[in-house]
Design a protein around this motif. Structure first.
Motif, PDB file in Angstrom:
ATOM      1  N   LEU A   1       7.915   1.676 -20.377  1.00  0.00           N
ATOM      2  CA  LEU A   1       7.035   1.263 -19.442  1.00  0.00           C
ATOM      3  C   LEU A   1       6.708  -0.081 -19.312  1.00  0.00           C
ATOM      4  O   LEU A   1       6.768  -0.769 -20.690  1.00  0.00           O
ATOM      5  CB  LEU A   1       5.578   2.049 -19.478  1.00  0.00           C
ATOM      6  N   HIS A   2       6.751  -0.731 -18.501  1.00  0.00           N
ATOM      7  CA  HIS A   2       6.259  -1.993 -18.433  1.00  0.00           C
ATOM      8  C   HIS A   2       5.385  -2.289 -17.112  1.00  0.00           C
ATOM      9  O   HIS A   2       5.235  -1.765 -16.217  1.00  0.00           O
ATOM     10  CB  HIS A   2       7.269  -3.183 -18.390  1.00  0.00           C
ATOM     11  N   LEU A   3       4.666  -3.489 -17.154  1.00  0.00           N
ATOM     12  CA  LEU A   3       4.084  -4.018 -15.902  1.00  0.00           C
ATOM     13  C   LEU A   3       4.673  -4.958 -14.880  1.00  0.00           C
ATOM     14  O   LEU A   3       5.343  -5.773 -15.647  1.00  0.00           O
ATOM     15  CB  LEU A   3       2.559  -4.421 -16.464  1.00  0.00           C
ATOM     16  N   VAL A   4       4.507  -4.719 -13.667  1.00  0.00           N
ATOM     17  CA  VAL A   4       4.754  -6.025 -12.737  1.00  0.00           C
ATOM     18  C   VAL A   4       3.505  -6.662 -12.202  1.00  0.00           C
ATOM     19  O   VAL A   4       2.675  -5.611 -12.051  1.00  0.00           O
ATOM     20  CB  VAL A   4       5.775  -5.620 -11.824  1.00  0.00           C
ATOM     21  N   PHE A   5       3.763  -7.612 -11.752  1.00  0.00           N
ATOM     22  CA  PHE A   5       2.392  -8.326 -11.049  1.00  0.00           C
ATOM     23  C   PHE A   5       2.732  -8.738  -9.413  1.00  0.00           C
ATOM     24  O   PHE A   5       3.774  -9.407  -9.290  1.00  0.00           O
ATOM     25  CB  PHE A   5       1.757  -9.460 -11.748  1.00  0.00           C
ATOM     26  N   GLN A   6       1.705  -8.332  -8.576  1.00  0.00           N
ATOM     27  CA  GLN A   6       2.177  -8.956  -7.204  1.00  0.00           C
ATOM     28  C   GLN A   6       1.020  -9.847  -6.641  1.00  0.00           C
ATOM     29  O   GLN A   6      -0.076  -9.381  -6.833  1.00  0.00           O
ATOM     30  CB  GLN A   6       2.079  -7.514  -6.408  1.00  0.00           C
ATOM     31  N   PRO A   7       1.256 -10.977  -6.256  1.00  0.00           N
ATOM     32  CA  PRO A   7       0.330 -11.969  -6.045  1.00  0.00           C
ATOM     33  C   PRO A   7      -0.598 -11.357  -5.003  1.00  0.00           C
ATOM     34  O   PRO A   7      -0.290 -10.690  -3.751  1.00  0.00           O
ATOM     35  CB  PRO A   7       0.983 -13.171  -5.692  1.00  0.00           C
ATOM     36  N   LYS A   8      -1.890 -11.456  -5.033  1.00  0.00           N
ATOM     37  CA  LYS A   8      -2.834 -11.671  -3.986  1.00  0.00           C
ATOM     38  C   LYS A   8      -3.055 -13.026  -3.305  1.00  0.00           C
ATOM     39  O   LYS A   8      -3.841 -13.776  -4.138  1.00  0.00           O
ATOM     40  CB  LYS A   8      -4.205 -10.701  -4.342  1.00  0.00           C
TER      41      LYS A   8
ATOM     42  N   SER B   1       0.308   1.399   5.950  1.00  0.00           N
ATOM     43  CA  SER B   1       0.850   2.048   7.354  1.00  0.00           C
ATOM     44  C   SER B   1       0.247   1.268   8.668  1.00  0.00           C
ATOM     45  O   SER B   1       1.078   1.713   9.606  1.00  0.00           O
ATOM     46  CB  SER B   1       0.416   3.559   7.109  1.00  0.00           C
ATOM     47  N   PHE B   2      -0.817   0.844   8.508  1.00  0.00           N
ATOM     48  CA  PHE B   2      -1.628   0.003   9.453  1.00  0.00           C
ATOM     49  C   PHE B   2      -1.143  -1.159   9.772  1.00  0.00           C
ATOM     50  O   PHE B   2      -1.232  -1.888  10.960  1.00  0.00           O
ATOM     51  CB  PHE B   2      -3.023   0.155   9.400  1.00  0.00           C
ATOM     52  N   ILE B   3      -0.552  -1.860   8.518  1.00  0.00           N
ATOM     53  CA  ILE B   3      -0.198  -3.270   8.733  1.00  0.00           C
ATOM     54  C   ILE B   3       1.284  -3.466   9.052  1.00  0.00           C
ATOM     55  O   ILE B   3       1.569  -4.539   9.703  1.00  0.00           O
ATOM     56  CB  ILE B   3      -0.370  -4.000   7.298  1.00  0.00           C
ATOM     57  N   LYS B   4       2.080  -2.638   8.677  1.00  0.00           N
ATOM     58  CA  LYS B   4       3.780  -2.912   8.730  1.00  0.00           C
ATOM     59  C   LYS B   4       4.093  -3.207  10.191  1.00  0.00           C
ATOM     60  O   LYS B   4       4.919  -4.103  10.408  1.00  0.00           O
ATOM     61  CB  LYS B   4       4.361  -1.726   8.055  1.00  0.00           C
ATOM     62  N   ASP B   5       3.467  -2.458  11.047  1.00  0.00           N
ATOM     63  CA  ASP B   5       4.083  -2.884  12.600  1.00  0.00           C
ATOM     64  C   ASP B   5       2.893  -3.793  13.175  1.00  0.00           C
ATOM     65  O   ASP B   5       3.141  -3.593  14.694  1.00  0.00           O
ATOM     66  CB  ASP B   5       4.340  -1.494  13.427  1.00  0.00           C
ATOM     67  N   ILE B   6       2.162  -4.338  12.615  1.00  0.00           N
ATOM     68  CA  ILE B   6       1.112  -5.055  13.479  1.00  0.00           C
ATOM     69  C   ILE B   6       1.569  -6.186  14.359  1.00  0.00           C
ATOM     70  O   ILE B   6       0.962  -6.297  15.608  1.00  0.00           O
ATOM     71  CB  ILE B   6       0.097  -5.715  12.476  1.00  0.00           C
TER      72      ILE B   6
ATOM     73  N   ALA C   1      -5.131  -7.104   3.342  1.00  0.00           N
ATOM     74  CA  ALA C   1      -4.012  -6.569   4.276  1.00  0.00           C
ATOM     75  C   ALA C   1      -2.849  -6.108   3.017  1.00  0.00           C
ATOM     76  O   ALA C   1      -2.498  -7.131   2.547  1.00  0.00           O
ATOM     77  CB  ALA C   1      -3.662  -7.279   5.340  1.00  0.00           C
ATOM     78  N   GLU C   2      -2.562  -5.040   2.773  1.00  0.00           N
ATOM     79  CA  GLU C   2      -1.395  -4.587   2.218  1.00  0.00           C
ATOM     80  C   GLU C   2      -0.265  -4.426   2.921  1.00  0.00           C
ATOM     81  O   GLU C   2      -0.052  -3.896   3.918  1.00  0.00           O
ATOM     82  CB  GLU C   2      -1.595  -3.160   1.551  1.00  0.00           C
ATOM     83  N   GLY C   3       1.016  -4.908   2.054  1.00  0.00           N
ATOM     84  CA  GLY C   3       2.368  -4.634   2.418  1.00  0.00           C
ATOM     85  C   GLY C   3       2.731  -5.503   3.888  1.00  0.00           C
ATOM     86  O   GLY C   3       3.412  -5.081   4.738  1.00  0.00           O
TER      87      GLY C   3
ATOM     88  N   CYS D   1      -8.656 -11.985   8.431  1.00  0.00           N
ATOM     89  CA  CYS D   1      -8.510 -11.275   7.221  1.00  0.00           C
ATOM     90  C   CYS D   1      -8.367 -12.368   6.080  1.00  0.00           C
ATOM     91  O   CYS D   1      -8.108 -13.402   6.246  1.00  0.00           O
ATOM     92  CB  CYS D   1      -6.997 -10.721   7.114  1.00  0.00           C
ATOM     93  N   ASP D   2      -9.164 -11.878   4.620  1.00  0.00           N
ATOM     94  CA  ASP D   2      -9.103 -12.915   3.735  1.00  0.00           C
ATOM     95  C   ASP D   2      -7.900 -13.113   3.020  1.00  0.00           C
ATOM     96  O   ASP D   2      -7.480 -14.051   2.641  1.00  0.00           O
ATOM     97  CB  ASP D   2     -10.332 -12.511   2.824  1.00  0.00           C
ATOM     98  N   ILE D   3      -7.406 -11.628   2.515  1.00  0.00           N
ATOM     99  CA  ILE D   3      -6.283 -11.813   1.368  1.00  0.00           C
ATOM    100  C   ILE D   3      -5.210 -11.102   1.905  1.00  0.00           C
ATOM    101  O   ILE D   3      -5.116  -9.948   2.536  1.00  0.00           O
ATOM    102  CB  ILE D   3      -6.853 -11.257   0.096  1.00  0.00           C
ATOM    103  N   ILE D   4      -3.974 -11.480   1.449  1.00  0.00           N
ATOM    104  CA  ILE D   4      -2.789 -10.552   1.737  1.00  0.00           C
ATOM    105  C   ILE D   4      -1.911 -10.246   0.799  1.00  0.00           C
ATOM    106  O   ILE D   4      -1.929 -11.261  -0.438  1.00  0.00           O
ATOM    107  CB  ILE D   4      -1.751 -11.613   3.004  1.00  0.00           C
ATOM    108  N   GLN D   5      -1.405  -9.256   0.629  1.00  0.00           N
ATOM    109  CA  GLN D   5      -0.572  -8.766  -0.485  1.00  0.00           C
ATOM    110  C   GLN D   5       0.556  -8.432   0.033  1.00  0.00           C
ATOM    111  O   GLN D   5       0.752  -7.356   1.011  1.00  0.00           O
ATOM    112  CB  GLN D   5      -1.220  -7.587  -1.466  1.00  0.00           C
ATOM    113  N   GLY D   6       1.852  -8.797  -0.311  1.00  0.00           N
ATOM    114  CA  GLY D   6       2.943  -8.248   0.318  1.00  0.00           C
ATOM    115  C   GLY D   6       4.347  -8.998   0.353  1.00  0.00           C
ATOM    116  O   GLY D   6       4.153 -10.154  -0.566  1.00  0.00           O
ATOM    117  N   TYR D   7       5.518  -8.490   0.672  1.00  0.00           N
ATOM    118  CA  TYR D   7       6.693  -8.978   0.312  1.00  0.00           C
ATOM    119  C   TYR D   7       6.793 -10.283   0.697  1.00  0.00           C
ATOM    120  O   TYR D   7       7.618 -11.249   0.301  1.00  0.00           O
ATOM    121  CB  TYR D   7       7.789  -8.127   0.706  1.00  0.00           C
ATOM    122  N   VAL D   8       6.127 -10.606   1.998  1.00  0.00           N
ATOM    123  CA  VAL D   8       6.313 -11.937   2.640  1.00  0.00           C
ATOM    124  C   VAL D   8       5.981 -12.981   1.497  1.00  0.00           C
ATOM    125  O   VAL D   8       6.498 -14.248   1.605  1.00  0.00           O
ATOM    126  CB  VAL D   8       5.533 -11.957   3.871  1.00  0.00           C
TER     127      VAL D   8
END
Ligand code: C2E
Ligand code: CA
Ligand code: CA
Ligand code: CA
Length: 278
Positions: free
Chosen positions: A39-46, A203-208, A234-236, A251-258
């Motif tokens: 197992l290992h951990l990965v990190f996604q920026p906020k 699910s609410f964010i992806k097609d905004i 906002a996720e994703g 919105c304050d913070i975004i987390q996503g592939y962008v």
């Protein structure tokens, strides 16, 4: 006709059996995976989109199984929860995250990493104190760590869980409600829960940028969350258009592939330092 039908059933049965065997294998191999370092951990920026600064990340678990290959965390976390093995994983995530944070601190890097906890973890009244001790013995500030919990986790045993969450708050740990909007009584619980942050589900964010209904739902959710003096994530988010719309909605913070996919520790730090320099 009869033959085709029985074949259909045979195939269905075979699919079921395969799935069942896979699940048994996953449950059987989890303790081995932990012991053997699979197992290992990965990190996604906020990223704070008002200040354009990254203060931290969410850590997500990864499992590369020697025979089954990559197993999605959704799948094995659910099985670990159902087979009573989740606290083993949560312990590993917690300890590995703390070790990583301590190492970063030695390099002069301070940030907040959020870990995901499950319903079962939140019924352990000892956990908040254990975490506090772990942070202190590693010379880390309390805000080096934060936790994410889903509404579902809270509702399993609301009274116990709320008491444990309150303990976390007393210690000074920040708490986020994860997957907001996908639970059953979001609004009632927001009022009761001692939380700092709400993460609106992908699910609410992806097609905004194309869906007016989603836009409206997210707009009102942000107003509500901010009205309660909580921070909103906002996720994703996958597009720059998404960033701009969400910035406009306050919105304050975004987390996503962008910004970035979840990255291994070293790659994450390179990303983190580069982003915060520019
Ligand atoms: P989550 O906590 O809601 O995590 C966010 C998920 O969204 C992650 O999936 C992340 O990789 C993915 N994601 C982030 N940005 C984007 C984007 O822009 N587009 C798309 N398509 N996806 C994006 P991941 O890593 O597969 O994790 C899935 C779920 O597994 C997590 O959902 C969480 O519920 C669970 N999980 C992962 N790691 C852990 C862990 O260490 N402990 C526990 N208890 N659960 C975990
Ligand atoms: Ca999460
Ligand atoms: Ca989520
Ligand atoms: Ca999720």
């Amino acid at each position: 006709q009869a033959r085709v039908e029985s074949l259909g059933i045979a195939t269905y049965q075979q699919g079921e059996d395969e799935r069942y065997l896979r699940e048994l294998m996953i449950i059987r191999d989890l303790p081995i995976a932990l012991a053997q370092g699979q197992l290992h951990l990965v990190f996604q920026p906020k990223v704070n989109i008002q200040s354009n600064h990254c203060h931290g990340a969410e850590t997500l678990i990864r499992w590369q199984h020697p025979e089954l290959g990559f197993i999605p965390p959704d799948e094995f976390i659910r099985l670990a929860e159902n087979s009573g093995n989740i606290s083993m994983i949560s312990d590993w995530v917690l300890n590995t995250t703390i070790k990583q944070l301590a190492q970063w601190q030695l390099q002069g890097i301070s940030l907040t990493v959020a870990i995901n906890l499950s319903a079962h973890d939140l019924t352990n009244p000892q956990l908040p104190l254990d975490i506090e001790k772990l942070l202190i013995s590693n010379h880390l500030p309390i805000n080096a760590l934060s936790i994410e919990v889903t509404e579902g986790a809270v509702m399993k045993d609301a009274q116990t869980v709320i008491a444990v969450l309150q303990q976390f708050r007393n210690i000074g740990l920040a708490i986020a409600i994860d997957d907001f909007g996908t639970g059953h009584s979001s609004l009632a619980y927001l009022k009761l829960l001692p939380v700092n942050e709400v993460k609106i589900d992908r699910s609410f964010i992806k097609d905004i940028h194309t869906d007016a209904t989603d836009l409206m739902i997210v707009d009102s959710s942000i107003r509500l969350i901010k009205g309660l003096n909580l921070s909103v994530v906002a996720e994703g988010v996958e597009s720059v258009e998404g960033i701009n719309i969400l910035r406009g909605l306050n919105c304050d913070i975004i987390q996503g592939y962008v910004y970035s996919k979840p990255l291994k520790a070293d790659d994450f730090i390179v990303w983190f330092q580069q982003f915060n320099q520019s």
